[in-house]
Design a protein around this motif. Structure first.
Motif, short mmCIF file in Angstrom:
data_model
loop_
_atom_site.label_atom_id
_atom_site.label_comp_id
_atom_site.label_asym_id
_atom_site.label_seq_id
_atom_site.Cartn_x
_atom_site.Cartn_y
_atom_site.Cartn_z
N ILE A 78 -12.85 -1.96 -7.66
CA ILE A 78 -11.54 -1.99 -8.33
C ILE A 78 -10.47 -1.42 -7.41
CG2 ILE A 78 -10.16 -0.99 -10.20
CD1 ILE A 78 -12.74 -1.07 -11.92
N ILE A 79 -10.75 -0.29 -6.81
CA ILE A 79 -9.76 0.35 -5.95
C ILE A 79 -9.40 -0.56 -4.78
CG2 ILE A 79 -9.36 2.26 -4.34
CD1 ILE A 79 -11.09 3.98 -6.30
N LEU A 80 -10.41 -1.08 -4.11
CA LEU A 80 -10.13 -1.91 -2.93
C LEU A 80 -9.53 -3.26 -3.31
CD1 LEU A 80 -13.27 -1.22 -0.69
CD2 LEU A 80 -11.00 -0.17 -0.57
N PHE A 81 -10.06 -3.90 -4.33
CA PHE A 81 -9.59 -5.23 -4.70
C PHE A 81 -8.21 -5.20 -5.36
CE2 PHE A 81 -9.22 -8.92 -7.49
CZ PHE A 81 -9.51 -9.95 -6.61
N SER A 82 -8.14 -4.57 -6.50
CA SER A 82 -6.89 -4.62 -7.26
C SER A 82 -5.75 -3.89 -6.57
CB SER A 82 -7.10 -4.05 -8.67
OG SER A 82 -7.91 -4.91 -9.43
N PHE A 83 -6.02 -2.70 -6.07
CA PHE A 83 -4.93 -1.92 -5.50
C PHE A 83 -4.45 -2.48 -4.17
CE2 PHE A 83 -6.39 0.75 -8.86
CZ PHE A 83 -5.23 1.36 -9.33
N SER A 84 -5.31 -3.18 -3.43
CA SER A 84 -4.83 -3.84 -2.21
C SER A 84 -3.94 -5.03 -2.58
CB SER A 84 -6.00 -4.30 -1.33
OG SER A 84 -6.77 -5.31 -1.95
N ILE A 85 -4.26 -5.72 -3.67
CA ILE A 85 -3.39 -6.81 -4.13
C ILE A 85 -2.03 -6.25 -4.52
CG2 ILE A 85 -2.99 -8.48 -5.99
CD1 ILE A 85 -5.98 -9.11 -5.91
N TYR A 86 -2.01 -5.15 -5.26
CA TYR A 86 -0.73 -4.55 -5.64
C TYR A 86 0.09 -4.20 -4.40
CZ TYR A 86 -3.33 -3.78 -10.02
OH TYR A 86 -4.10 -3.93 -11.15
N GLY A 87 -0.56 -3.59 -3.43
CA GLY A 87 0.12 -3.21 -2.20
C GLY A 87 0.65 -4.41 -1.44
N LEU A 88 -0.15 -5.46 -1.35
CA LEU A 88 0.28 -6.68 -0.65
C LEU A 88 1.48 -7.32 -1.35
CD1 LEU A 88 -3.19 -8.24 0.22
CD2 LEU A 88 -1.40 -7.61 1.86
N VAL A 89 1.40 -7.45 -2.65
CA VAL A 89 2.47 -8.10 -3.40
C VAL A 89 3.76 -7.30 -3.33
CG1 VAL A 89 3.25 -8.77 -5.73
CG2 VAL A 89 0.94 -9.37 -4.95
N LEU A 90 3.66 -6.00 -3.60
CA LEU A 90 4.87 -5.17 -3.61
C LEU A 90 5.49 -5.06 -2.22
CD1 LEU A 90 3.75 -2.38 -6.09
CD2 LEU A 90 5.27 -4.33 -6.54
N SER A 91 4.67 -4.97 -1.19
CA SER A 91 5.22 -4.87 0.16
C SER A 91 5.83 -6.20 0.61
CB SER A 91 4.16 -4.39 1.16
OG SER A 91 3.11 -5.33 1.28
N SER A 92 5.22 -7.31 0.23
CA SER A 92 5.79 -8.60 0.62
C SER A 92 7.08 -8.88 -0.14
CB SER A 92 4.78 -9.74 0.42
OG SER A 92 4.52 -9.96 -0.94
N ALA A 93 7.21 -8.35 -1.34
CA ALA A 93 8.45 -8.52 -2.10
C ALA A 93 9.61 -7.81 -1.42
CB ALA A 93 8.27 -8.00 -3.52
N LYS A 94 9.28 -6.79 -0.63
CA LYS A 94 10.32 -6.05 0.11
C LYS A 94 10.40 -6.52 1.57
CE LYS A 94 10.22 -1.91 -2.67
NZ LYS A 94 10.37 -0.48 -2.66
N ASN A 95 9.76 -7.66 1.86
CA ASN A 95 9.73 -8.24 3.20
C ASN A 95 9.15 -7.29 4.25
OD1 ASN A 95 10.84 -10.73 2.40
ND2 ASN A 95 12.90 -9.84 2.43
N LYS A 96 8.21 -6.46 3.83
CA LYS A 96 7.51 -5.54 4.73
C LYS A 96 6.02 -5.59 4.43
CE LYS A 96 11.42 -2.41 5.11
NZ LYS A 96 11.89 -1.05 5.01
#
Length: 124
Positions: A78-96
């Motif tokens: 859960i930590i690796l799968f879901s939280f990496s998705i959150y990090g990827l999505v939120l960081s890409s939304a900020k173009n970083k």
């Protein structure tokens, strides 16, 4: 009773609700449709496995080695799968976009699969 499973299951269930609401209400205008779908995938998998952890917590004796491995595989997954998705999505939304998270998502998925395979072995 698997106290660890109950604690993590409750925590992940609670945070899945919070993150789901965050995605549905606050991020809806800031994310593309594809990004929002990815975020929702993370939330769904987190909630599904939170429920599994709660069920297992009431039925498994964590002092038995395979039971502990099952619980930890789901928690780490859960930590690796879901939280990496959150990090990827939120960081890409900020173009970083945090590209180092990209290989972590499938590793998390492998831990989730490992939890299910171990559960299958336990039942066999």
């Amino acid at each position: 009773m698997g106290q660890v499973a109950l604690i993590f299951g409750s925590f992940f269930g609670c945070t899945a609700i919070i993150l789901g609401a965050f995605g549905a209400h606050l991020l809806k205008k800031k994310l593309t449709t594809e990004q929002l779908q990815s975020f929702e995938t993370g939330v769904k998998y987190q909630m599904y496995h939170a429920i599994v952890l709660l069920v297992l917590g009431f039925h498994l004796d964590i002092s038995v080695t395979i039971n502990a491995y099952i619980i930890y595989a789901f928690v780490i997954g859960i930590i690796l799968f879901s939280f990496s998705i959150y990090g990827l999505v939120l960081s890409s939304a900020k173009n970083k976009k945090l590209k180092f998270l990209e290989p972590i998502t499938p590793i998390g998925g492998l831990f989730l699969v490992a939890g299910w395979v171990l559960l299958l072995f336990k039942f066999l």
